[in-house]
Design a protein around this motif. Structure first.
Motif, short mmCIF file in Angstrom:
data_model
loop_
_atom_site.label_atom_id
_atom_site.label_comp_id
_atom_site.label_asym_id
_atom_site.label_seq_id
_atom_site.Cartn_x
_atom_site.Cartn_y
_atom_site.Cartn_z
N CYS A 17 12.07 -4.49 6.38
CA CYS A 17 12.35 -4.80 4.96
C CYS A 17 11.33 -4.13 4.04
O CYS A 17 11.68 -3.56 3.00
CB CYS A 17 12.34 -6.31 4.73
SG CYS A 17 13.80 -7.15 5.36
N ILE A 18 10.08 -4.16 4.44
CA ILE A 18 9.04 -3.52 3.61
C ILE A 18 9.32 -2.04 3.45
O ILE A 18 9.32 -1.49 2.35
CB ILE A 18 7.65 -3.74 4.22
CG1 ILE A 18 7.22 -5.20 4.01
CG2 ILE A 18 6.60 -2.80 3.60
CD1 ILE A 18 5.94 -5.57 4.69
N GLU A 19 9.62 -1.37 4.57
CA GLU A 19 9.87 0.09 4.50
C GLU A 19 11.14 0.39 3.71
O GLU A 19 11.19 1.37 2.97
CB GLU A 19 9.95 0.67 5.91
CG GLU A 19 8.68 0.48 6.75
CD GLU A 19 7.40 0.98 6.08
OE1 GLU A 19 6.34 0.38 6.31
OE2 GLU A 19 7.47 1.95 5.28
N LEU A 20 12.15 -0.45 3.82
CA LEU A 20 13.38 -0.26 3.04
C LEU A 20 13.08 -0.37 1.55
O LEU A 20 13.49 0.46 0.73
CB LEU A 20 14.44 -1.30 3.44
CG LEU A 20 15.13 -1.11 4.79
CD1 LEU A 20 15.87 -2.39 5.19
CD2 LEU A 20 16.11 0.07 4.75
N LEU A 21 12.34 -1.41 1.17
CA LEU A 21 12.01 -1.64 -0.25
C LEU A 21 11.16 -0.49 -0.78
O LEU A 21 11.41 0.04 -1.87
CB LEU A 21 11.29 -2.97 -0.41
CG LEU A 21 12.16 -4.22 -0.19
CD1 LEU A 21 11.28 -5.46 -0.04
CD2 LEU A 21 13.17 -4.38 -1.33
N LEU A 22 10.17 -0.07 0.00
CA LEU A 22 9.30 1.02 -0.46
C LEU A 22 10.06 2.34 -0.56
O LEU A 22 9.71 3.22 -1.34
CB LEU A 22 8.09 1.16 0.49
CG LEU A 22 7.11 -0.02 0.49
CD1 LEU A 22 5.96 0.23 1.48
CD2 LEU A 22 6.56 -0.28 -0.92
N SER A 48 5.37 -5.34 -0.85
CA SER A 48 6.23 -4.30 -1.45
C SER A 48 6.21 -4.34 -2.97
O SER A 48 6.54 -3.36 -3.63
CB SER A 48 7.68 -4.48 -0.96
OG SER A 48 8.20 -5.71 -1.46
N GLY A 49 5.88 -5.53 -3.52
CA GLY A 49 5.93 -5.68 -4.97
C GLY A 49 7.35 -5.71 -5.50
O GLY A 49 7.61 -5.53 -6.69
N LYS A 50 8.31 -5.93 -4.62
CA LYS A 50 9.72 -5.91 -5.02
C LYS A 50 10.41 -7.23 -4.66
O LYS A 50 10.06 -7.88 -3.68
CB LYS A 50 10.43 -4.76 -4.29
CG LYS A 50 9.71 -3.43 -4.49
CD LYS A 50 10.65 -2.31 -4.73
CE LYS A 50 9.87 -1.01 -4.98
NZ LYS A 50 10.69 0.02 -5.59
N ASP A 237 6.23 2.15 13.10
CA ASP A 237 7.01 3.31 13.56
C ASP A 237 8.45 2.88 13.87
O ASP A 237 9.41 3.57 13.54
CB ASP A 237 6.36 3.91 14.83
CG ASP A 237 5.20 4.84 14.50
OD1 ASP A 237 4.25 4.90 15.30
OD2 ASP A 237 5.26 5.52 13.45
N LEU A 238 8.56 1.72 14.49
CA LEU A 238 9.88 1.19 14.82
C LEU A 238 10.69 0.96 13.54
O LEU A 238 11.86 1.34 13.43
CB LEU A 238 9.72 -0.12 15.59
CG LEU A 238 10.92 -0.66 16.33
CD1 LEU A 238 11.37 0.29 17.43
CD2 LEU A 238 10.59 -2.02 16.96
N ALA A 239 10.04 0.38 12.54
CA ALA A 239 10.72 0.11 11.26
C ALA A 239 11.21 1.42 10.64
O ALA A 239 12.36 1.52 10.19
CB ALA A 239 9.77 -0.62 10.31
N LEU A 240 10.37 2.44 10.67
CA LEU A 240 10.75 3.73 10.08
C LEU A 240 11.90 4.36 10.86
O LEU A 240 12.75 5.06 10.28
CB LEU A 240 9.53 4.65 10.04
CG LEU A 240 8.44 4.20 9.06
CD1 LEU A 240 7.15 4.99 9.27
CD2 LEU A 240 8.93 4.32 7.61
#
Ligand code: WQD
Length: 350
Positions: A17-22, A48-50, A237-240
């Motif tokens: 979720c963090i990587e998606l938001l960023l 994320s600030g989102k 890395d998995l998230a990305l």
């Protein structure tokens, strides 16, 4: 258009979720908190600030799930929600089959009803059973050695059949090797219920004194030092890797499996040695007999994900240990906190 993340409050889900938001995606998180805590979502917002949409819904609650699709425009689904403890699945198989498979069937049926046919599925290297050799590539024979693994294998087959029946579906089956580590902030991480099944959370709990010693399950395997060898991959890395798979399912049709691993194996004792060095903490351990169902060696051939998704793992074993330690050291009791409900300012539904 939003990305629906089922199980988004979990270990891998929250990091994704963090990587998606960023990356600028609008997301909607769905979770029933059966194996996660609301606080993890507060931390996702903090990092994320989102803001983002959230629904406390169990996938077995079809009407609750329909609400999500009826009230949002969803472009794709990343499906993490599911039970995942190998040992537990052996004692309550029907619960695992109902939760993981029926939940996925309901999800796919509702997706179909609302014309959403882009899906990234959280599968597992466990679908390779006991591999004939290493490194493991996606065309290896598939089998399962426990009900949890069988749910993953069955869901992969269900999704392939779905595509055969309707080739407008686009599905990525992501076979995770061994996720460890945590976001560099130390604010989110792996927070297992009860006694950790997995190696790294057990090590970090020994390091903070919550557990007396690590039990090393076997030192008589045909490996560098006799202990089990696995392909540990940093959870970021998995998230990305999920973002790359998301791009792929949005831009093409078909069903494809991808190994998400580093291609390098480390033994249990090597992990202990690296962790002790990084954390400057001694990890007492005791060699005990092999854990039933364990394989001696498992690590990925990650070339398909590199060639077809443009993804490779970047973070090394020292960074994985450093980030796991930072999370545990800063959060001695994980997400245990007085906050019982999430505070993020979004449409909160039962
Ligand atoms: C890693 C190594 C153990 C704990 C499991 C699931 C798999 C996936 C990842 C969900 C092995 C050894 C462990 C301990 C130990 N989960 N070990 N003492 O078994 O490779 O994979 O988690 O998708 O599906 O099967 O991971 O972390 O349990 O074990 O010696 O207290 O550490 O024997 O060699 P595993 P693990």
């Amino acid at each position: 258009m939003a990305i629906l993340v089922t199980g988004g409050a979990g270990y891998i889900g929250s990091h994704t979720c963090i990587e998606l938001l960023l990356a600028g995606y609008e997301i909607i998180v769905l979770d029933n908190f059966s194996n996660s805590k609301p606080e993890s979502l507060n931390r996702v917002k903090e990092i994320s600030g989102k803001d983002f949409g959230f629904y406390e819904v169990d996938l077995l609650n079809r009407s609750g799930l329909e609400d999500v699709f009826a009230n949002n425009t969803i472009e794709a689904v990343i499906h993490f929600a599911g039970l995942k403890a190998v040992g537990e699945s052996l004692s309550i198989p029907l619960h695992y089959y109902h939760n993981n498979i029926t939940g996925t069937l309901i999800l796919c049926d509702v997706m179909k009803k609302y014309g959403v046919k882009n899906l990234v599925f959280s599968s597992s290297a466990t679908v390779y059973g006991i591999p004939e050799r290493v490194p493991i590539s996606e065309d290896f024979p598939l089998s399962a050695t426990n009900p949890y693994g069988r749910t993953k294998l069955m869901i992969e087959e269900i999704l392939r059949d779905l595509y055969i029946a309707d080739d407008s579906w686009s599905v990525a089956l992501l076979r995770y090797f061994n996720p460890i580590g945590a976001h560099e902030s130390g604010r989110i991480g792996e927070d297992p219920n009860g006694i950790p099944n997995n190696l790294m959370p057990f090590i970090t709990q020994v390091a903070v004194g919550k557990r007396r010693e690590l039990q090393v399950f076997g030192c008589d395997y045909p490996t560098v030092d006799g202990s089990g060898v696995r392909d540990y991959i940093h959870v970021v890395d998995l998230a990305l890797g999920h973002l790359k798979a998301l791009e792929r399912v949005i831009s093409s049709n078909g069903v494809d499996a991808f190994n998400l691993g580093t291609g390098t194996g480390y033994s249990v004792l090597e992990i202990v040695t690296v962790f002790e060095k990084i954390a400057n903490v001694r990890i007492p351990y005791k060699i005990v007999k092999q854990r039933p169902g364990d394989v001696a060696v498992s690590y990925a051939d990650p070339s398909k994900a590199k060639n077809e998704l443009g993804w490779t793992a970047k973070r090394g074993i020292e960074e994985m240990c450093r980030d796991s330690w930072r999370w545990q050291e800063k959060n001695l009791n994980g997400y245990e906190t007085s906050i019982s409900r999430i505070e993020i300012n979004i449409n909160y539904k039962e």
